[in-house]
Design an enzyme around this catalytic site. Sequence first.
Site, PDB file in Angstrom:
ATOM      1  CG  ASP A  35      -1.855   1.220   1.195  1.00 27.36           C
ATOM      2  OD1 ASP A  35      -2.914   1.107   0.557  1.00 27.36           O
ATOM      3  OD2 ASP A  35      -1.523   2.263   1.774  1.00 27.36           O
ATOM      4  CD  GLU A  37      -1.704   6.173   2.582  1.00 27.33           C
ATOM      5  OE1 GLU A  37      -2.227   5.076   2.866  1.00 27.33           O
ATOM      6  OE2 GLU A  37      -2.314   7.107   1.996  1.00 27.33           O
ATOM      7  CG  HIS A 177      -6.755   7.011   4.493  1.00 31.63           C
ATOM      8  ND1 HIS A 177      -6.889   6.669   3.166  1.00 31.63           N
ATOM      9  CD2 HIS A 177      -8.019   7.219   4.957  1.00 31.63           C
ATOM     10  CE1 HIS A 177      -8.151   6.686   2.834  1.00 31.63           C
ATOM     11  NE2 HIS A 177      -8.868   7.009   3.892  1.00 31.63           N
ATOM     12  CG  ASP A 182      -4.662   1.714   4.713  1.00 31.83           C
ATOM     13  OD1 ASP A 182      -4.951   2.609   3.899  1.00 31.83           O
ATOM     14  OD2 ASP A 182      -5.018   1.722   5.899  1.00 31.83           O
TER      15      ASP A 182
END
Length: 572
Positions: A35, A37, A177, A182
């Site tokens: 994942d 960001e 998030h 995540d």
Amino acid sequence: MGSSAASETRPRWEAQQGFDDLGRPLRDITFCVVDLETTGGSLADGDRITEIGAVKVRGGEVLGEFQTLINPDQPIPAFIAVLTGITNPMVADAPSISSALPAFLEFATGSVLVAHNARFDVGFLRHFTAELGLTWPDFEVLDTVRLARHVVSREETPNHKLSSLAQVFRATTTPNHRALSDARATVDVLHGMLERLGGLGVHTFEELATYSSKVAAPQRRKRHLADHLPHAPGVYLFTDDQDRVLYVGTSKDLRKRVRSYFTASETRSRIGEMVQIASTVRGIACATPLEAQVRELRLIAEHKPPYNRRSRFPEKVSYLKLTREAWPRLSVVARPKEDLADYLGPFSSRATAESTLAALHEVFPIRQCKDRLPVQPTRTACVLAELGRCLAPCDGSVDELTYGAIVRQVRDAVTRRPDEVVDTIEAKMSELAAEERFEQAAAHRDRLAAFIRAATRAQRLGPLLTCPEIVATRREEDGRWAVHVVRHGRLAAAGVIPAGTDARSYVDQLRASAETVLPDPASPPATAEETERVLAWLERPGVRLVDVDGEWTCPVTGAARHLERITPRVRP
């Protein structure tokens, strides 16, 4: 579809232990669940990675984890900082992408890459791999969003967002998030879906990769339902044996589209269920694709088909009203009236309207009490006056001239220029994010987003609703000239100019036969969604305006300029 009681008493992965040795057994596959960001959702706009989190698993066992913040070499927007909790000070001393990415690729090499919305995460990883001149490993990729669409029904969850799926599969980590959290939640979601698929005979990676191509025999046998439909644009209605409408759709080619429901290209479990119930398919040929889209909306609103998820209840909307009285105020109402007040909307829910109301009250100190005040009120001020959030006309603290100036600012923000609202709330968001008060900042973010979307919609659709008639034409993809007559935002007529026909004569005939549409502020002649479809067509390249009765404009300083700043990456 729930797990059996027996499986709930043992680790999830043990439900996969009976795999055959055909293909590569899933128990032997190493998955690297990743994942990211980022500073935003668009590589084209220069957005960059701020965090990578990954979990490597095989046979239900965690083999290792990887996590690092990354210095993006650019400021993190306040909106993103609120969403992720990652601030500029946090990444100031973090490694650069040039050192973090090679470390991740080394960690992940040799595994199947898994991500929730893999197109986004893998797209960013491949982009920066190429930018750094590195070699992209030959990863096989599994997207848990796409898999969930075939495994998790709409009865279990209204969407396939990671947060929703984490609840369905009782993930031990709550998505927040942040990349590693995540990724951990995605691992639990992946294992939950593999457990279900194991009970359906999916035992190998090859079977997993092709699972969505399975089509039930009863679904294939109904292909004949499309045989009578034309190769033309239009609307189709699936109905059951009691002639109840189950589903309404639209297509540029009715026969081709309906036949696809009985082939491997249709993989939505809910639609597969609908096809099994359906006994007939009715088609309505339309002159143009736009007419088909509008008919679809009207038919969905009329029949409210159980297998359509959108557009079924256009009447359930709310508006924000700036009243016309001695001391104006803002209020949420069900529909506009002919009272010369200013209205913002429609909103799809009352909650969204109230969120927008809160945004305006955050910026403008107009009164929030709900009743009318006399010209010379003599009441006692409420606590909002003490907090500086209301000018308190109730106790004479402000004169009509000063209060009227604030009301004009509210009206200007709603109808023409929202900059003061945007700047004030963004400054507050940045201040709260810097203090790591992310929950409060998120509330301001949501209010701002609701306001910008509502103001954009009103400023774009409002002028079209006031125009008694707009006639426009465009050469469509098939080479024919489509003509549409729009009255007060409603599609009143649609047609295609026949070959060899005088264009002006045809347009005049179409206008003469078009539906009569009268303005009615209390009940707009078209739903907002229909007017949006019409407006999207009018704004397409190549559209020629034949005639405009009225004034069709949109403020250049309007809210649409701010849409991009409230649409960061949104996980499916």
